[in-house]
Design a protein around this motif. Structure first.
Motif, PDB file in Angstrom:
ATOM      1  N   ALA A 173       5.822   0.291  15.343  1.00 50.07           N
ATOM      2  CA  ALA A 173       4.564   0.815  15.824  1.00 50.07           C
ATOM      3  C   ALA A 173       4.562   1.347  17.026  1.00 50.07           C
ATOM      4  O   ALA A 173       3.793   2.315  17.465  1.00 50.07           O
ATOM      5  CB  ALA A 173       3.574  -0.631  15.781  1.00 50.07           C
ATOM      6  N   ASP A 174       5.238   0.899  17.967  1.00 53.19           N
ATOM      7  CA  ASP A 174       5.002   1.402  19.541  1.00 53.19           C
ATOM      8  C   ASP A 174       5.728   2.746  19.436  1.00 53.19           C
ATOM      9  O   ASP A 174       5.056   3.563  20.055  1.00 53.19           O
ATOM     10  CB  ASP A 174       5.781   0.359  20.414  1.00 53.19           C
ATOM     11  N   PHE A 175       6.833   2.910  19.051  1.00 54.27           N
ATOM     12  CA  PHE A 175       7.714   4.082  18.861  1.00 54.27           C
ATOM     13  C   PHE A 175       6.715   5.227  18.210  1.00 54.27           C
ATOM     14  O   PHE A 175       6.434   6.415  18.755  1.00 54.27           O
ATOM     15  CB  PHE A 175       8.772   3.876  18.104  1.00 54.27           C
ATOM     16  N   LEU A 176       6.058   5.002  17.187  1.00 49.54           N
ATOM     17  CA  LEU A 176       5.149   5.795  16.565  1.00 49.54           C
ATOM     18  C   LEU A 176       3.873   6.095  17.212  1.00 49.54           C
ATOM     19  O   LEU A 176       3.549   7.184  17.146  1.00 49.54           O
ATOM     20  CB  LEU A 176       4.780   5.162  14.767  1.00 49.54           C
TER      21      LEU A 176
ATOM     22  N   HIS B  98       5.295  11.775   6.158  1.00 45.20           N
ATOM     23  CA  HIS B  98       6.182  12.532   7.066  1.00 45.20           C
ATOM     24  C   HIS B  98       6.239  12.099   8.445  1.00 45.20           C
ATOM     25  O   HIS B  98       6.878  12.698   9.400  1.00 45.20           O
ATOM     26  CB  HIS B  98       5.823  13.976   6.702  1.00 45.20           C
ATOM     27  N   ALA B  99       4.928  11.605   8.874  1.00 44.00           N
ATOM     28  CA  ALA B  99       4.674  11.199  10.115  1.00 44.00           C
ATOM     29  C   ALA B  99       4.575   9.700  10.559  1.00 44.00           C
ATOM     30  O   ALA B  99       4.274   9.412  11.691  1.00 44.00           O
ATOM     31  CB  ALA B  99       3.413  11.894  10.568  1.00 44.00           C
ATOM     32  N   LEU B 100       4.832   8.984   9.535  1.00 46.10           N
ATOM     33  CA  LEU B 100       4.997   7.451   9.814  1.00 46.10           C
ATOM     34  C   LEU B 100       6.419   7.094   9.470  1.00 46.10           C
ATOM     35  O   LEU B 100       7.360   6.705  10.191  1.00 46.10           O
ATOM     36  CB  LEU B 100       3.885   6.744   9.163  1.00 46.10           C
ATOM     37  N   PHE B 101       6.665   6.840   7.941  1.00 48.27           N
ATOM     38  CA  PHE B 101       7.859   6.494   7.487  1.00 48.27           C
ATOM     39  C   PHE B 101       8.909   7.247   8.130  1.00 48.27           C
ATOM     40  O   PHE B 101      10.176   6.665   8.178  1.00 48.27           O
ATOM     41  CB  PHE B 101       7.947   6.372   6.207  1.00 48.27           C
ATOM     42  N   TRP B 102       8.955   8.758   7.785  1.00 50.27           N
ATOM     43  CA  TRP B 102      10.316   9.458   7.749  1.00 50.27           C
ATOM     44  C   TRP B 102      10.632   9.593   9.369  1.00 50.27           C
ATOM     45  O   TRP B 102      11.781   9.110   9.770  1.00 50.27           O
ATOM     46  CB  TRP B 102       9.837  10.828   7.445  1.00 50.27           C
ATOM     47  N   PRO B 103       9.819   9.715  10.461  1.00 51.94           N
ATOM     48  CA  PRO B 103      10.252   9.560  11.972  1.00 51.94           C
ATOM     49  C   PRO B 103      10.870   8.308  12.130  1.00 51.94           C
ATOM     50  O   PRO B 103      11.747   8.122  13.064  1.00 51.94           O
ATOM     51  CB  PRO B 103       8.974  10.057  12.599  1.00 51.94           C
TER      52      PRO B 103
ATOM     53  N   ILE C  78      12.254   6.121  10.216  1.00 53.00           N
ATOM     54  CA  ILE C  78      13.555   5.925   9.652  1.00 53.00           C
ATOM     55  C   ILE C  78      14.687   6.875  10.274  1.00 53.00           C
ATOM     56  O   ILE C  78      15.725   6.209  10.742  1.00 53.00           O
ATOM     57  CB  ILE C  78      13.788   6.560   8.050  1.00 53.00           C
ATOM     58  N   LEU C  79      14.285   8.063  10.523  1.00 50.41           N
ATOM     59  CA  LEU C  79      15.464   9.114  11.314  1.00 50.41           C
ATOM     60  C   LEU C  79      15.588   8.157  12.602  1.00 50.41           C
ATOM     61  O   LEU C  79      16.666   8.363  13.090  1.00 50.41           O
ATOM     62  CB  LEU C  79      14.543  10.205  11.341  1.00 50.41           C
ATOM     63  N   HIS C  80      14.604   7.765  13.514  1.00 44.75           N
ATOM     64  CA  HIS C  80      14.721   7.285  14.795  1.00 44.75           C
ATOM     65  C   HIS C  80      15.810   5.945  14.656  1.00 44.75           C
ATOM     66  O   HIS C  80      16.497   5.913  15.614  1.00 44.75           O
ATOM     67  CB  HIS C  80      13.830   6.787  15.329  1.00 44.75           C
ATOM     68  N   ASP C  81      15.534   5.093  13.899  1.00 42.94           N
ATOM     69  CA  ASP C  81      16.414   4.000  13.716  1.00 42.94           C
ATOM     70  C   ASP C  81      17.630   4.155  13.361  1.00 42.94           C
ATOM     71  O   ASP C  81      18.798   3.363  13.378  1.00 42.94           O
ATOM     72  CB  ASP C  81      15.942   3.106  12.688  1.00 42.94           C
ATOM     73  N   THR C  82      18.089   5.497  12.736  1.00 40.34           N
ATOM     74  CA  THR C  82      19.408   5.592  11.913  1.00 40.34           C
ATOM     75  C   THR C  82      20.278   6.794  12.507  1.00 40.34           C
ATOM     76  O   THR C  82      21.231   7.290  12.096  1.00 40.34           O
ATOM     77  CB  THR C  82      19.312   5.778  10.553  1.00 40.34           C
ATOM     78  N   GLY C  83      19.973   7.184  13.992  1.00 39.82           N
ATOM     79  CA  GLY C  83      20.808   8.160  14.603  1.00 39.82           C
ATOM     80  C   GLY C  83      20.600   9.528  14.412  1.00 39.82           C
ATOM     81  O   GLY C  83      21.176  10.240  14.910  1.00 39.82           O
TER      82      GLY C  83
END
Length: 679
Positions: free
Chosen positions: A203-206, A304-309, A311-316
């Motif tokens: 939540a904070d990251f998004l 595209h603007a919640l789940f996707w970023p 997931i990308l942020h957490d997996t490198g």
């Protein structure tokens, strides 16, 4: 003359949302791919390294069930649909660097890697949920595959999550007499273990990412509402039978289609990288200096603007540079409709009209925002004929003949230096419009320049000069100036009209070079002019609409039924005396209005010939209130009034159609009067 300033070279990766491999492409879809193609063509024209990748979204229950109905494998179905999609896109001059499929080994590997990373980082939760289960098909049912009687207003044939008549929302377990839309069996409740992505952890990251300039302001504001309301864990698994990728170490569990669909962007690009020797890591590593852009419809912004970023942020992986959403397409001011012939498939359009007509019209109306767009077919024809044929192509056709006939196809010297500098300098302004996806502003500016060019030709009157002795040099200069103006206009239109741009290069015997546009054509040989574009013929538009019209569907056989329009069992037989009790009356709709708090209802005030009745009808998806007022229809006049949360409904209006946009009010023959009984 001013020379276009050199721009620093950029490395850009662009994607469009993946079309679902369960049906053909229509004009509503095409808006996005045309928008993306124009933007990527512009970037390439400026000399940047720009890759445009896409793929078919090839997984899910709907594809599995359709393949079963057709008696083929899901793989055979998605291969066929993919070929059809590629043909349609290609014929609309949409140029992908790679068009792939989510049912690929690359996508499987990325999906499993991302899942394991999320699991390792403690962002996957496991818990047991209770779902509806079809005991005949031996499968769990999504809400849209369950139908029954609304628990609120008691209307039959409603979906498992909401009622189209009263607007109520509920869970499938609340339906009265629920049945599977797949088999007709009565669902049972069954527990199953599912995997969830713990989205609230981000939540904070998004909250920061969505306000970092990556989204349009309207989209960021909407997402702020969702963030303020609190995020929820996201169910990323489905149970067998399911067409997709199996979850590692979890037999019988599959990744939900919306998990591996955006991962398809990575997979399609990886496939291109291996084939072309491109550095994948340069574009997708967390600290990449490259740029990544997603073009999408506004209806899928949450993925595209919640789940996707997250997931990308957490997996490198790096997050997108920007996610750009667009609105929906209407035709002639209304939702696309099969009955009106405005639900137009890409292939049907191509059977009758030039694809560049639509590319230009969409460009002329596109902004950088998320506004919906109306394809008004009268305006479409008028604008194409006026702008492209009457203005741009007209410049070349009025000048080229003199060069061919009088000067053996050779241009002379440019004499209108100041006027041509205005055209050259406009390139920077137009570059800004293209970059910011303000294509409509770009088209208006280009047409302003076209007006200047045509006014120049009108003022100089080369057809008059051609008849004057000793004025050959002047005639050659006028036509040389005009054709250089035309060349600059076509340079600026090249991302929108690639086929006409290619034909213009052949005619001018020179490239359309945006970065070197100040290098004008002088003492240069050109080829004989050939017509570049014909006018839009309204008769062809009418033929296209006729070809797109669909009559009210006949009863579907089991092979034709789909999850969206499933085969319905015939109701129990009734006697004639039962039918005779139904009092059907012609009524006039004297007022129609929206119902506050209801997504699908309209409130109708009906003249029944001896007074007025108030009826709520679930037809908002097909009609605006102003379309209905004054029309005649048929109602069940002796149906017992029913109290609804919006008021008292004093009857039932009859309509036909499969639902959604295709609901048709049945007007009786002319001469009918309100109150007339139908025997």
């Amino acid at each position: 003359m001013t020379q276009a300033s050199a721009k620093q070279k950029r490395d850009i990766l662009v994607t469009s949302a993946l079309p679902y491999a369960n049906g053909p492409i229509h004009l509503g879809h095409l808006l996005e791919y045309i928008q993306t193609d124009i933007w990527t063509r512009y970037q390439k024209l400026r000399g940047h390294t720009c890759y445009y990748v896409c793929a078919d979204d090839a997984h899910g229950t709907a594809i599995m069930l359709r393949a079963e109905r057709e008696g083929i494998t899901p793989e055979q179905l998605i291969d066929r649909i993919r070929q059809e999609h590629q043909q349609d896109f290609g014929d609309f001059l949409i140029r992908f660097d790679n068009y792939y499929t989510t049912h690929s080994e690359e996508n499987r590997q990325f999906s499993e890697f991302i899942y394991r990373q999320l699991q390792q980082n403690d962002h996957i939760a496991t818990r047991t949920i209770t779902q509806s289960f079809d005991p005949e098909k031996n499968m769990f049912l999504a809400d849209r595959f369950i139908k029954g009687t609304c628990p609120k207003c008691k209307t039959d044939d409603q979906y498992g999550d909401n009622c189209e008549v009263c607007g109520a929302t509920y869970s499938p377990t609340e339906l009265i007499n629920p049945r599977s839309a797949v088999s007709g069996a009565t669902p049972i409740e069954k527990e199953s273990e599912h995997f969830f992505f713990k989205l609230p952890d981000f939540a904070d990251f998004l909250a920061k990412w969505t306000r970092s300039g990556t989204l349009q302001p309207q989209v960021a504001n909407k997402l702020a509402e969702w963030l303020d309301a609190g995020l929820h864990d996201w169910d990323i698994s489905r149970d067998a039978p399911y067409f997709g990728f199996e979850v590692p170490d979890a037999p019988g569990k599959y990744f939900y289609v919306w998990l591996d669909a955006p991962i398809g962007y990575l997979a399609s690009f990886k496939n291109l990288c291996v084939r072309e020797g491109i550095d994948f890591e340069h574009f997708w590593k967390a600290d990449s200096s490259a740029e990544v852009y997603h073009f999408i419809g506004k209806d899928i912004i949450n993925f595209h603007a919640l789940f996707w970023p997250a997931i990308l942020h957490d997996t490198g992986f790096r997050t997108p540079t920007a996610v750009w959403a667009h609105g929906f397409v209407t035709v002639n001011g209304k939702k696309m409709s099969k009955s009106r012939g405005t639900f137009i498939m890409a292939r049907t359009y191509l059977d009758f009209l030039n694809p560049e007509y639509l590319r230009y019209y969409f460009a002329a109306k596109l902004t950088g925002g998320v506004d919906d767009m109306d394809l008004n077919l009268d305006d479409f024809a008028a604008r194409v004929n006026s702008d492209l044929v009457g203005k741009v192509v007209n410049i070349a056709s009025r000048s080229a003949g003199f060069i061919s006939k009088r000067f053996d196809g050779k241009l002379g010297e440019v004499t209108e230096i100041d006027k041509l500098n205005e055209f050259i300098n406009a390139g920077e302004e137009l570059a800004g419009y293209y970059e910011n996806r303000e294509f409509g502003r770009a088209m208006r500016r280009i047409m302003e320049l076209a007006d200047i060019a045509n006014q120049y030709v009108n003022d100089e009157q080369p057809w008059v000069v051609a008849k004057q002795e000793g004025e050959d040099e002047k005639l050659q200069a006028i036509c040389t100036n005009a054709l250089n103006m035309f060349r600059l206009l076509m340079t600026y239109l090249a991302p929108v009209l690639p086929k006409t741009a290619d034909a213009s290069e052949s005619f001018l015997n020179a490239k359309l070079d945006w970065n070197n546009r100040a290098e004008l054509l002088q003492d240069h040989g050109i080829n004989k002019f050939q017509p570049l574009m014909s006018r839009v013929d309204m008769a062809q538009i009418e033929k296209m609409l006729d070809a797109s019209k669909e009559q009210l569907p006949a009863t579907k056989t089991p092979a034709e039924a789909t999850p969206e329009t499933p085969l319905e069992p015939i109701s129990p037989e009734i006697e004639f005396d039962d039918f005779a009790k139904v009092d059907l009356r012609v009524v006039k709709i004297i007022k129609a209005e929206h119902v506050k708090g209801a997504d699908k209802l309209l409130r109708l005030t009906l003249d029944v010939g001896h007074g007025e009745r108030n009826v709520f009808a679930g037809i908002k998806s097909a009609y605006a209130p102003e379309e209905l007022e004054g029309r005649l229809t048929v109602m069940v006049a002796n149906l017992k009034a029913r109290k609804m949360k919006f008021g008292l409904s004093e009857g039932m209006v009859l309509a036909a159609g499969p639902g959604g946009k295709d609901i048709f009010i049945l007007s009786p023959d002319s001469g009918a009067t309100p109150g007339m009984r139908i025997m």
